[in-house]
Design an enzyme around this catalytic site. Structure first.
Site, PDB file in Angstrom:
ATOM      1  N   ASP A   8      11.633  -5.322  -9.742  1.00  0.00           N
ATOM      2  CA  ASP A   8      10.416  -5.406  -8.948  1.00  0.00           C
ATOM      3  C   ASP A   8       9.451  -6.253  -9.771  1.00  0.00           C
ATOM      4  OD1 ASP A   8       7.971  -5.051  -7.748  1.00  0.00           O
ATOM      5  OD2 ASP A   8       7.845  -2.888  -8.106  1.00  0.00           O
ATOM      6  N   LYS A  70       1.802 -13.961  -9.984  1.00  0.00           N
ATOM      7  CA  LYS A  70       2.460 -13.857  -8.678  1.00  0.00           C
ATOM      8  C   LYS A  70       1.566 -14.397  -7.561  1.00  0.00           C
ATOM      9  CE  LYS A  70       4.867 -10.270  -6.033  1.00  0.00           C
ATOM     10  NZ  LYS A  70       5.254  -8.856  -6.104  1.00  0.00           N
ATOM     11  N   GLU A 171      10.033  -6.130  -0.625  1.00  0.00           N
ATOM     12  CA  GLU A 171       9.645  -4.904  -1.325  1.00  0.00           C
ATOM     13  C   GLU A 171       9.672  -3.660  -0.421  1.00  0.00           C
ATOM     14  OE1 GLU A 171       5.945  -6.177  -3.013  1.00  0.00           O
ATOM     15  OE2 GLU A 171       6.974  -7.545  -4.346  1.00  0.00           O
ATOM     16  N   ASP A 193       2.542  -0.515   1.545  1.00  0.00           N
ATOM     17  CA  ASP A 193       2.638  -0.971   0.158  1.00  0.00           C
ATOM     18  C   ASP A 193       1.378  -1.728  -0.245  1.00  0.00           C
ATOM     19  OD1 ASP A 193       3.216  -2.208  -2.226  1.00  0.00           O
ATOM     20  OD2 ASP A 193       5.094  -3.102  -1.587  1.00  0.00           O
TER      21      ASP A 193
END
Ligand code: AMP
Length: 608
Positions: A8, A70, A171, A193
């Site tokens: 992850d 990211k 994810e 999320d």
């Protein structure tokens, strides 16, 4: 034995996991922590630091410490998202040779995949230390809303880190896999999320035969914990400005300390009702006097500062359920993922919207990596009984003459998939066509996101609309798109893997569209069935999207019930005509569909 690790790769933290003797396990790092900060730094002596050790020295070496890379991956330097990230970064973001993003660490510039690769390499080493053997294969997760470029860049990062990335998975899907693994359940679930940088919501169906099917997914790649931190930082900065007339943002070191303190206070307020931000010697007054920052912050204040951010996530949940054609009470379980879901206000908002308490059985920081490991295990161990059916987060298509967006693959289509449509030239004697590949939900091309472009040349000279070009879109299991265009007469073919040009500003997209005008393809005018069918599909799609909202608004009146009944009937008749390819009957229905669509839009608009 072939080991596959699941990674992850988070905005703030990363986590690595494997399936060991049939059990998914998170691998702790050398310090015993199950997650590792996604931070990279370069020391004065030229030493590269990754993870906790990079985080620890971030304040004293703010300019050479990278966090939240990211947010930059797969984006162009000129994109609004990168400009936005630059506002809150203590490290230098510069423009690379192809308009891409580079990060300046001391004398050297690094591409974003290179920086992410350093984090991935660290995760690889953590796994190798634990297993006592080299690891070369990985499944890496990305937010469901990541576009093609971001996925491709993540894959590149893996490659730079020496990993064979056997699959990229979303994810939330990974979280669902970890939740459903070994449970033999049949359930419709939602995965909410909220991580450090991104928000995703997915609705999935888990079938008892091991099939995980994503029904709908949506999100925002620029909504996450960092935005919550930024609200606290702004609040602290403006308070300090009012008190001392000094802008703390001008001082990189002060900014990094503020960032840390804001995040710390935010996290503390998940368990405490009140905390204090205390930063002694934050800056000098200019008269050799050190100034301190000390301010109490309550949970209530934090909630007020961030209310709209939480509301934005709920609005996206609402839209996603509408897309999935489900009511909130049809969701049988809600799984929370990401560190930000520890915030009580976030949990309350989720519970309020779905009308049920979120599932407590999964660990929000670990569940995604566990799912990635499970997927990796299933791929190498050939666990055919476990099947993952993911969907495209956006509609994909090309731009056609008149600046329209012609959809080839609708949003939420199960992948892998492939679709083909035939177009024609739009001018007399047009010998080349430009295929402009886009993703988005708007009919107007310029409102969508540009993914790439290529030119098919060498067409024969002929009147417009007589040269036919077949365009094919193919999406693989990683969600990466390949597009090809073929001259149907000569068989000549051009194709690209869509990677080239994302992250452009709207202005740049407009300019590009203008300059491409003469090279565009047109929808096939000689194929009436296609045309009418396309129009009907578009109208039905729009009506169905609005149905739940309209139903809720008007179902209580006789007039409303009657209108809904009529709308249903016209959609059914249109579908029947489409099935029989009965153009005449379909044409008759188009008017009714148009009227219904206008009425629906009107009803919904009035209430907004
Ligand atoms: P992730 O990307 O899932 O690692 O999430 C990281 C984000 O969660 C960061 O913005 C953290 O500040 C935030 N976070 C972690 N723990 C907490 C907590 N206890 N309360 C509120 N936010 C938290």
């Amino acid at each position: 034995m072939d080991v596959v690790i699941g990674i992850d790769l988070g905005t703030t933290n990363s986590c690595v996991s494997i399936v060991e003797n049939g059990t998914p396990t998170v691998i702790p790092n050398r310090g015993g922590y199950k997650t590792t900060p996604s931070m990279v730094a370069l020391t004065e002596a030229g030493k590269r630091l990754v993870g906790h050790i990079a985080k620890r020295q971030a304040i004293t070496n703010a300019e050479n410490t990278v966090f939240a890379a990211k947010r930059l991956i797969g984006r162009k330097y000129n994109s609004p998202q990168v400009k936005n990230a630059m506002l809150s970064s203590s490290y230098r973001i510069v423009e690379g040779p192809h308009g891409d993003v580079r990060i300046q660490l001391r004398e050297k510039q690094y591409s974003v995949p290179e920086v992410s690769a350093m984090v991935l390499q660290e995760m690889k080493v953590i796994a190798e230390d634990y297993l006592g053997q080299p690891v070369s294969k990985a499944v890496i997760t990305v937010p469901a809303y990541f576009n093609d470029n971001q996925r491709q860049a993540t894959k590149d990062s893996g490659q730079i880190a020496g990993l064979d990335v056997i699959r990229i998975i979303n994810e939330p899907t990974a979280a669902a896999l970890a939740y459903g693994f070994g449970k033999n359940i049949e359930r419709t679930i939602a995965v909410y999320d909220l991580g450090g940088g991104t928000f995703d919501i997915s609705v999935l169906e888990i079938a008892s035969n091991g099939v995980f099917k994503v029904i709908a997914t949506a999100g925002d790649t620029f909504l996450g914990g960092e935005d919550f931190d930024a609200r606290v930082i702004d609040w602290l900065v403006s308070g300090f400005q009012a008190e001392h007339g000094i802008d703390l943002c001008q001082d990189r070191m002060a900014l990094q300390r503020l960032k840390d303190a804001a995040e710390k206070a935010k996290c503390e307020l998940s368990t405490l009702k009140e905390t204090e931000v205390n930063l002694p010697f934050i800056i000098s007054s200019g008269q050799n006097e050190a100034l301190h920052l000390q301010r109490p912050l309550s949970r209530q204040q934090l909630e007020a500062l961030c209310e709209d951010l939480v509301d934005r996530t709920v609005a996206i949940c609402k839209q996603t359920l509408a897309d999935a054609k489900l009511d909130a009470d049809e969701i049988e379980e809600v799984i929370l993922v990401g560190g930000m879901t520890r915030m009580p206000r976030v949990q309350e908002a989720v519970q309020g919207f779905f009308g049920r308490e979120p599932c407590k059985g999964v660990h929000p920081d670990e569940v995604v990596a566990l799912g990635a490991a499970i997927q990796g295990y299933a791929l190498v161990e050939d666990q055919k009984h476990m099947l993952l059916l993911d969907v495209t987060p956006h509609a994909l298509g090309i731009m056609t003459f008149g600046n329209y967006f012609e959809e080839l693959i609708p949003q939420n289509t199960t992948v892998p998939t492939s679709r083909t449509k035939t177009f024609t030239t739009s001018r007399d004697n047009q010998t080349a066509v430009k295929i402009i590949v886009m993703q988005g939900e708007s009919e107007k091309a310029e409102q969508n996101e540009l993914l790439g472009e290529f030119i098919l040349t060498g067409l024969r000279r002929a009147p417009k609309a007589t040269v036919e070009i077949e365009v094919t879109f193919e999406i693989n299991s990683d969600g990466i798109v390949a597009v090809s265009a073929k001259d149907l007469e000569t068989g000549q073919l051009q194709s690209i893997q869509v990677t080239a040009t994302s992250g452009l500003t709207q202005d740049e997209i407009k300019k590009m569209i203008d300059s491409a005008k003469d090279f565009l393809v047109d929808r096939r005018t000689n194929d009436e069935v296609d045309q009418v069918q396309h129009e009907a599909e578009r109208l039905i799609g729009e009506i169905e999207r609005l149905f739940p909202a309209v139903e809720q608004l008007v179902a209580s009146s006789d007039f409303g019930r009657d209108a809904i009944g009529k709308a249903r009937s016209v959609v059914e008749k249109s579908r029947a005509a489409m099935e029989k390819k009965d153009v005449a009957a379909l044409k008759e229905q188009i008017e009714g569909l148009t009227r219904t669509q206008r009425m629906f839009k009107g009803v919904v608009a009035k209430t907004q």
